[in-house]
Each structure stands twice: as C-alpha cells, then as structure tokens.
Design a protein around this motif. Structure first.
Motif, PDB file in Angstrom:
ATOM      1  N   ALA A 122       0.849  -1.200   0.000  1.00 55.59           N
ATOM      2  CA  ALA A 122       0.000   0.000   0.000  1.00 55.59           C
ATOM      3  C   ALA A 122       0.884   1.250   0.000  1.00 55.59           C
ATOM      4  O   ALA A 122       0.587   2.234  -0.684  1.00 55.59           O
ATOM      5  N   MET A 123       1.995   1.182   0.762  1.00 53.48           N
ATOM      6  CA  MET A 123       2.929   2.301   0.795  1.00 53.48           C
ATOM      7  C   MET A 123       3.498   2.562  -0.605  1.00 53.48           C
ATOM      8  O   MET A 123       3.627   3.706  -1.036  1.00 53.48           O
ATOM      9  N   TYR A 124       3.806   1.477  -1.318  1.00 52.30           N
ATOM     10  CA  TYR A 124       4.354   1.655  -2.655  1.00 52.30           C
ATOM     11  C   TYR A 124       3.351   2.299  -3.602  1.00 52.30           C
ATOM     12  O   TYR A 124       3.706   3.077  -4.467  1.00 52.30           O
ATOM     13  N   ARG A 125       2.080   1.945  -3.409  1.00 55.44           N
ATOM     14  CA  ARG A 125       1.088   2.601  -4.269  1.00 55.44           C
ATOM     15  C   ARG A 125       1.047   4.093  -3.936  1.00 55.44           C
ATOM     16  O   ARG A 125       1.005   4.936  -4.827  1.00 55.44           O
ATOM     17  N   ALA A 126       1.067   4.409  -2.629  1.00 57.46           N
ATOM     18  CA  ALA A 126       1.058   5.818  -2.235  1.00 57.46           C
ATOM     19  C   ALA A 126       2.261   6.536  -2.843  1.00 57.46           C
ATOM     20  O   ALA A 126       2.142   7.655  -3.342  1.00 57.46           O
ATOM     21  N   LYS A 127       3.419   5.873  -2.839  1.00 61.25           N
ATOM     22  CA  LYS A 127       4.625   6.508  -3.363  1.00 61.25           C
ATOM     23  C   LYS A 127       4.540   6.658  -4.888  1.00 61.25           C
ATOM     24  O   LYS A 127       4.826   7.718  -5.425  1.00 61.25           O
ATOM     25  N   ALA A 128       4.122   5.583  -5.547  1.00 61.97           N
ATOM     26  CA  ALA A 128       4.067   5.616  -7.008  1.00 61.97           C
ATOM     27  C   ALA A 128       3.122   6.708  -7.497  1.00 61.97           C
ATOM     28  O   ALA A 128       3.403   7.410  -8.452  1.00 61.97           O
ATOM     29  N   PHE A 129       1.993   6.844  -6.814  1.00 59.36           N
ATOM     30  CA  PHE A 129       1.003   7.829  -7.256  1.00 59.36           C
ATOM     31  C   PHE A 129       1.167   9.159  -6.521  1.00 59.36           C
ATOM     32  O   PHE A 129       0.349  10.045  -6.657  1.00 59.36           O
ATOM     33  N   ARG A 130       2.238   9.258  -5.734  1.00 59.66           N
ATOM     34  CA  ARG A 130       2.541  10.481  -4.967  1.00 59.66           C
ATOM     35  C   ARG A 130       1.343  10.948  -4.165  1.00 59.66           C
ATOM     36  O   ARG A 130       0.959  12.124  -4.215  1.00 59.66           O
ATOM     37  N   LEU A 131       0.715  10.021  -3.461  1.00 59.20           N
ATOM     38  CA  LEU A 131      -0.466  10.366  -2.678  1.00 59.20           C
ATOM     39  C   LEU A 131      -0.041  11.065  -1.398  1.00 59.20           C
ATOM     40  O   LEU A 131       0.853  10.589  -0.701  1.00 59.20           O
ATOM     41  N   PRO A 132      -0.679  12.184  -1.070  1.00 65.62           N
ATOM     42  CA  PRO A 132      -0.298  12.910   0.131  1.00 65.62           C
ATOM     43  C   PRO A 132      -0.990  12.375   1.386  1.00 65.62           C
ATOM     44  O   PRO A 132      -0.854  12.949   2.443  1.00 65.62           O
ATOM     45  N   HIS A 133      -1.751  11.291   1.248  1.00 72.46           N
ATOM     46  CA  HIS A 133      -2.494  10.770   2.390  1.00 72.46           C
ATOM     47  C   HIS A 133      -2.179   9.285   2.595  1.00 72.46           C
ATOM     48  O   HIS A 133      -1.633   8.642   1.696  1.00 72.46           O
ATOM     49  N   PRO A 134      -2.542   8.743   3.767  1.00 69.34           N
ATOM     50  CA  PRO A 134      -2.292   7.319   3.996  1.00 69.34           C
ATOM     51  C   PRO A 134      -3.117   6.475   3.032  1.00 69.34           C
ATOM     52  O   PRO A 134      -4.258   6.812   2.731  1.00 69.34           O
ATOM     53  N   GLU A 135      -2.507   5.400   2.545  1.00 70.67           N
ATOM     54  CA  GLU A 135      -3.171   4.542   1.564  1.00 70.67           C
ATOM     55  C   GLU A 135      -3.422   3.182   2.213  1.00 70.67           C
ATOM     56  O   GLU A 135      -2.494   2.558   2.725  1.00 70.67           O
ATOM     57  N   VAL A 136      -4.675   2.730   2.191  1.00 67.84           N
ATOM     58  CA  VAL A 136      -5.001   1.452   2.810  1.00 67.84           C
ATOM     59  C   VAL A 136      -4.853   0.330   1.780  1.00 67.84           C
ATOM     60  O   VAL A 136      -5.208   0.507   0.608  1.00 67.84           O
ATOM     61  N   PHE A 137      -4.326  -0.809   2.219  1.00 75.47           N
ATOM     62  CA  PHE A 137      -4.161  -1.963   1.347  1.00 75.47           C
ATOM     63  C   PHE A 137      -5.488  -2.387   0.720  1.00 75.47           C
ATOM     64  O   PHE A 137      -6.530  -2.326   1.363  1.00 75.47           O
ATOM     65  N   THR A 138      -5.452  -2.806  -0.545  1.00 76.29           N
ATOM     66  CA  THR A 138      -6.612  -3.453  -1.172  1.00 76.29           C
ATOM     67  C   THR A 138      -6.121  -4.730  -1.840  1.00 76.29           C
ATOM     68  O   THR A 138      -4.961  -4.790  -2.269  1.00 76.29           O
ATOM     69  N   PRO A 139      -6.968  -5.748  -1.927  1.00 72.73           N
ATOM     70  CA  PRO A 139      -6.508  -7.063  -2.397  1.00 72.73           C
ATOM     71  C   PRO A 139      -5.896  -7.048  -3.799  1.00 72.73           C
ATOM     72  O   PRO A 139      -5.063  -7.886  -4.114  1.00 72.73           O
ATOM     73  N   ASP A 140      -6.284  -6.091  -4.651  1.00 78.38           N
ATOM     74  CA  ASP A 140      -5.726  -6.085  -6.008  1.00 78.38           C
ATOM     75  C   ASP A 140      -4.225  -5.800  -6.015  1.00 78.38           C
ATOM     76  O   ASP A 140      -3.563  -5.971  -7.032  1.00 78.38           O
ATOM     77  N   LEU A 141      -3.693  -5.364  -4.865  1.00 78.78           N
ATOM     78  CA  LEU A 141      -2.249  -5.092  -4.800  1.00 78.78           C
ATOM     79  C   LEU A 141      -1.425  -6.368  -4.672  1.00 78.78           C
ATOM     80  O   LEU A 141      -0.242  -6.381  -4.993  1.00 78.78           O
ATOM     81  N   ASP A 142      -2.065  -7.426  -4.212  1.00 81.39           N
ATOM     82  CA  ASP A 142      -1.339  -8.679  -4.017  1.00 81.39           C
ATOM     83  C   ASP A 142      -0.733  -9.139  -5.335  1.00 81.39           C
ATOM     84  O   ASP A 142      -1.391  -9.103  -6.370  1.00 81.39           O
ATOM     85  N   GLY A 143       0.481  -9.576  -5.304  1.00 80.56           N
ATOM     86  CA  GLY A 143       1.102 -10.097  -6.510  1.00 80.56           C
ATOM     87  C   GLY A 143       1.784  -9.024  -7.338  1.00 80.56           C
ATOM     88  O   GLY A 143       2.535  -9.328  -8.248  1.00 80.56           O
ATOM     89  N   LEU A 144       1.494  -7.754  -7.036  1.00 76.50           N
ATOM     90  CA  LEU A 144       2.176  -6.684  -7.766  1.00 76.50           C
ATOM     91  C   LEU A 144       3.507  -6.380  -7.099  1.00 76.50           C
ATOM     92  O   LEU A 144       3.633  -6.461  -5.896  1.00 76.50           O
ATOM     93  N   THR A 145       4.473  -6.037  -7.916  1.00 74.40           N
ATOM     94  CA  THR A 145       5.753  -5.644  -7.333  1.00 74.40           C
ATOM     95  C   THR A 145       5.794  -4.121  -7.269  1.00 74.40           C
ATOM     96  O   THR A 145       5.074  -3.447  -8.007  1.00 74.40           O
TER      97      THR A 145
END
Ligand code: C2E
Ligand code: CA
Ligand code: CA
Length: 543
Positions: A275-298
């Motif tokens: 979830a942190m990586y998604r926040a970083k990749a999308f430059r999100l300024p807020h906390p990002e909660v894990f969602t199941p579609d993230l599983d398996g992604l690098t």
C-alpha cells in the motif's frame, strides 16, 4: 612473631583509607562512624551524619517490602547483600552494591551494623544503556526493527482488538543527505523520531531501518486508521531547521488492518508495504489502505503503472505505426498502432511490464487508443488501422460503451481492425464472444493475433466472427534453424489453407528476412508485417 591482631590506630587507618564506603551504626540504626569513601560517595560530611539514622539516604526507589526483608535478615544475625539506589546530598541518585553485616557484642546480641558498599552507578548506567541499545534505535530513540517486531508479535498473541500497521517511507530523503550532509541528515531523523512518537501516543513506533518507519496502533476501521496515520504524515511534514536550513520532509504511508489484511506480522508488513508503494508511485499525500488487487504486484510494476497514468495525463503518450504490406497489390494501406510513452528511460512500450488485467490500466489505455484512432482516421483517410485490445476489455461492459460512444462521435468502424491475442483470449473465450459479435455488428473487423502458439483449433474459430488470422512470429521464426523450413513450412501452409477455407484473411508477422516475404507470397498470405518491411515508427508508410 605477631599475634595476628592489629592495634586500634592501624584499624582506624585501614577503615579511613578503604576504597569501599563504610558506615557503622548501633543496633537501633544510629550512625556511629562513616569513612572518607562514604563522604566522597554521598557528598555528606561526617559531622552532618553522626547520630542520625541512615534513612536520609533513601531514594524512594525501593518499596517498603525491600526494607522489611532487609531488617528481617539483619535481626536474625545474617549479613544482607543487595543493590541499593540511594540519594546523594545534592539530590542525585547513585547505585551501590552493599553488604550489611550485623556484629555481635560479648553477650551475643547484635550491637553494631557495619555496611560496606561499592559504587556501581556507572556500571549500572552502562548496563541499562546496553539493554536500551538492543531495543532502541540509537539515532531516533524509536524501537528498532527487532524490538518493534517483538512488540507487535506479543500483541498479536494477546489482542483480539482491531489494529492497524502503518509502513512509512520518507520521500527523497537521500536528497537531504546529499545536500546537507549525513550529520545533518541524522539530526533530521533524530528530530523526526520524537515527533513520530508524540504523533501516536497510544501506539508503538519503530524504525525499520534507513528512512523507513512503522507504527502499530488500535484502530476500529480503515477510517480511524487513516485518521491516526495522518498524524504521522503531519509530523513528518513539520519543518526541521538544521544548519540554519529549513527542511520539510514528505513521506508515503501504507496501512494494513488487523485482522482483515493479515494475522501475522509478516503478512501485515508485506501488505502495508505494498500500500505504501502505491502511495509513493502515485505520490499520494495521504495514507493509503491496502486493497486485495495489490497482491502479486511488485513495487516496480506499481511505479511503472503510476508513470503510465502520468504519461497519459500529461500528453506523453502516443501511438506509433507499423505498416502492413498488402502482398497482392504491393501497397501499404494497413498499419497497426502501437502504444508508446515518453519516460526518463526514453520512449517505450510499458504494456509488457504492466498488469493489463487491472481495470484502471486497461480502461485508461483503451480510452486513449480509441480517442487517438478517431483523430488518426481524419489525418490518414485511406489507411486502415489495426488496434490491439485485451480480453479484459472485451469482457468489460464499459469497453463496449466507450467504443459505441466513439463510433457515435464519428469513428469509422469499418476502417478499424481490432486484434486480440490468441494466447490471452483463449481462457476467456466464452466470456468475450458476445463482445466480439457486438463489435462485428458495429462494423469493426476482427483479427486473432499471435495465432499458432495457443491451443485453439481452427474449427473452434468457426464460432467466432473473425476476419483475419495473424500468424505468430514465433511460429514463423521456428522455421529459421537448420531444417526448420521443412518442419514449419507444411504447418504454415496448412494454417493458411484452413484460414482461407474459413474465409479469413491471413497476415504473416515478424517478417525480418527477404526469404520470409517470399515465403509469405508462396503460402498465399494476404498481408505481411515485420521489421524488414516497416519498423514501428511515428509515421505510417504512406499508401
Ligand atoms: P503485438 O500485438 O504482437 O504487436 C507487435 C509487436 O511485435 C510490436 O512490439 C512490434 O514492435 C513487434 N514486432 C513487429 N514486427 C517485428 C519483427 O519483425 N521483429 C521483431 N523482433 N518484433 C516485431 P511492441 O510495439 O513493443 O508491442 C508489444 C505488444 O504490446 C504488442 O504485441 C501488443 O500485444 C501490446 N500492445 C502494443 N500497443 C498496444 C495497445 O495500444 N493496446 C494494447 N491492448 N496492447 C498493445
Ligand atoms: Ca498486435
Ligand atoms: Ca502480433
């Protein structure tokens, strides 16, 4: 010869000069004597303490039972050994290792108590510092990775209540080190440590290493977890002044919830990290909660995905062309459009590294491609454009709505061939067939791409509304080795014959050599495509 007994004045000198502090009281505890070492240790002068009870040394650090045990031992005539924390005259604390020996008088009654003690304040400080060091990160004062993990794991064993794990990674912290130096960078981290702790008074905060931190705290749902984690991000965002320079940090933060996202520390960490990586990749300024579609992604896929979306939004995406040769008329009236985007690594096709089964990716791609096709048809009115679509598009009602909308706005479907790869389509065949028919009805031509690598039998294709078969370049290339031509030649001939029998046009793709063009002609293929004829370029071959 000596009697073995020391004269009293020698005894006195020995007591005075002993390195250990010595205190002697009568049986009621009144001080009769203290030596010089006592004076040095406690800061009291002899005159100040004589006749008093030693309780003025008490630090208040020992419970009542401690003294009860002490007196019980002493009164029964046994020496007492123990570690005392006492208070000096100046108020500071010291730790002494003490032996109190009851001394009996001629009657056998305890008449004196002799306390000798050694100052172990420094030893103890060192010991507790070492213990601290093994649990605390020396720079930030936060729990280190090991201690943090232990705390969370003990908590997981005990707790049935809902919690959240936050994974926080500073953005571009390297730049702080590079511009201000590592010493300044360390000071920024030290400051951050206390701020993070203050930001989460009811949680545990640890430094996992480098510029990565984690927190573990009670949260009844995602909303509460996000709110609390926002405090951490705010703490990071507060200005720090080092070397007279104001520094403002940013961080990316991912959250995993216990128990729904995991019941072990490893699982929670992994998912909070994603979830942190998604926040970083999308430059999100807020906390990002894990969602199941993230599983398996690098993390790399996520970063590329974010880059892809940014490219689409900022005009850095484009379609290139690879023209196809019409073998009968020797003309280039067809061109496949291929997606490209500008990136710091040059112009590239990211689709091979992206997960196209992710709806957000596929949808954004189609939206772009079909809006471009409408424009390209105006620029190249005599060109037929071939566009790739995925089985995920074809099983998404949103895709048909998008295409219908473009047709409604003026896209000419009869001048478009939609390609779907055999290998990708095969497992989804029954789900995509209705969409293929709908597209056919709208007027599009349809092609099965990369044919010959999957398991589709040609007869199977009879039920699909196809117009073209693109023979896989892998199959063509199999013919390149020693004796390959004689093995693959008959298969290709058979494929072309069957396809024509079904009324399908045939494209031979991956043509890189003169003899492969000749082969395409010899086989009776309708079109040929490959680097020899036209490499993907910003412009098509003009018909
Ligand atoms: P594909 O559909 O098989 O597209 C042809 C790919 O093969 C292109 O790579 C092209 O550069 C390459 N190619 C063509 N002729 C030759 C040749 O003679 N030799 C060699 N070595 N390669 C050749 P590209 O552009 O990187 O595309 C790769 C894949 O990405 C495509 O494979 C297609 O599946 C996908 N793709 C590209 N653009 C789009 C798009 O707009 N939408 C979708 N859904 N997929 C796309
Ligand atoms: Ca293709
Ligand atoms: Ca192909």
């Amino acid at each position: 010869m000596t009697s073995g007994l020391l004269p009293p004045q020698v005894l006195q000198a020995v007591l005075e000069q002993l390195a250990e502090s010595v205190l002697i009281t009568d049986a009621s505890g009144r001080i009769l004597y203290v030596n010089e070492a006592f004076e040095r240790l406690t800061g009291y002068r002899r005159e100040e303490v004589l006749g008093k009870n030693p309780r003025f040394l008490k630090s208040g650090r020992h419970p009542l039972e401690f003294y009860q045990a002490f007196w019980q031992g002493i009164l029964s005539g046994k020496p007492f050994r123990g570690v005392f924390v006492n208070r000096r005259k100046d108020g500071s604390l010291y730790t002494e290792e003490k032996v109190v020996t009851p001394v009996q008088g001629p009657t056998g009654k305890v008449e004196y108590l002799v306390a000798t003690s050694r100052d172990i304040t420094e030893e103890m400080a060192l010991k507790s510092r070492l213990e601290e060091l093994s649990t605390l990160d020396p720079l930030t004062g936060l729990l280190n990775r090991r201690a943090f993990s232990e705390q969370v794991e003990t908590d997981l064993l005990r707790s049935g209540s809902r919690r959240a794990l936050a994974y926080l990674d500073l953005d571009r912290f390297k730049a702080v080190n590079d511009t201000l130096g590592h010493a300044a960078g360390d000071r920024v981290l030290a400051r951050l440590g206390s701020r993070l702790r203050e930001a989460l008074p009811h949680g545990v905060v640890g430094r996992l290493g480098g510029d990565e931190f984690a927190a573990w705290f009670p949260a009844k749902d995602a909303l509460e977890a996000r709110e609390k984690a926002q405090h951490l991000l705010r703490a990071v965002g507060m200005e720090v002044v080092v070397e007279g320079q104001p520094v403002r940090l940013e961080a990316s933060l991912g959250l995993a919830l216990y128990p729904e996202h995991g019941v072990t520390l490893a699982e929670l960490l992994r998912r909070a990290d994603l979830a942190m990586y998604r926040a970083k990749a999308f430059r999100l300024p807020h906390p990002e909660v894990f969602t199941p579609d993230l599983d398996g992604l690098t993390p790399q896929t996520l970063a590329l995905e974010a880059e892809f979306h940014r490219a689409l939004a900022s005009g850095k995406a484009t379609l290139w062309f690879q023209s196809l040769l019409d073998l009968r008329h020797q003309t280039y009236r067809d061109a496949e459009v291929l997606f490209r985007m500008e990136s710091p690594r040059g112009l590239l096709n990211p689709l091979g590294q992206l997960d196209l089964s992710r709806r957000a990716v596929n949808e954004a791609l189609d939206r772009f491609v079909f809006s471009q096709i409408a424009l390209l048809q105006k620029r190249f009115p005599s060109l037929r454009l071939w566009a790739n679509v995925t089985p995920w598009s074809l099983s998404d009602p949103g895709f048909l709505a998008l295409v219908e909308q473009e047709v409604h706005r003026g896209l000419h479907p009869e001048r478009v061939v939609l390609e779907v790869s055999e290998r990708l389509a095969l497992p989804h065949l029954s789900r995509i067939t209705p969409a293929l028919w709908r597209l056919k009805t709208l007027g599009f031509r349809l092609a099965l791409d990369d044919f010959g690598t999957g398991q589709t039998s040609l007869l199977h294709l009879k039920s699909l509304p196809l117009d073209f078969l693109k023979i896989s370049r892998e199959l063509l290339w199999l013919g390149r080795g020693e004796g390959g031509e004689s093995r693959v030649g008959p298969i290709l001939a058979h494929l072309v014959e069957m396809a024509h029998g079904l009324g399908l046009g045939v494209v031979l793709e991956g043509v890189e050599r003169e003899e492969e063009v000749a082969l395409a002609r010899h086989l009776g293929c309708d079109l040929a495509q490959g680097f020899l004829l036209h490499r993907p370029s910003p412009e098509p071959v003009c018909p």
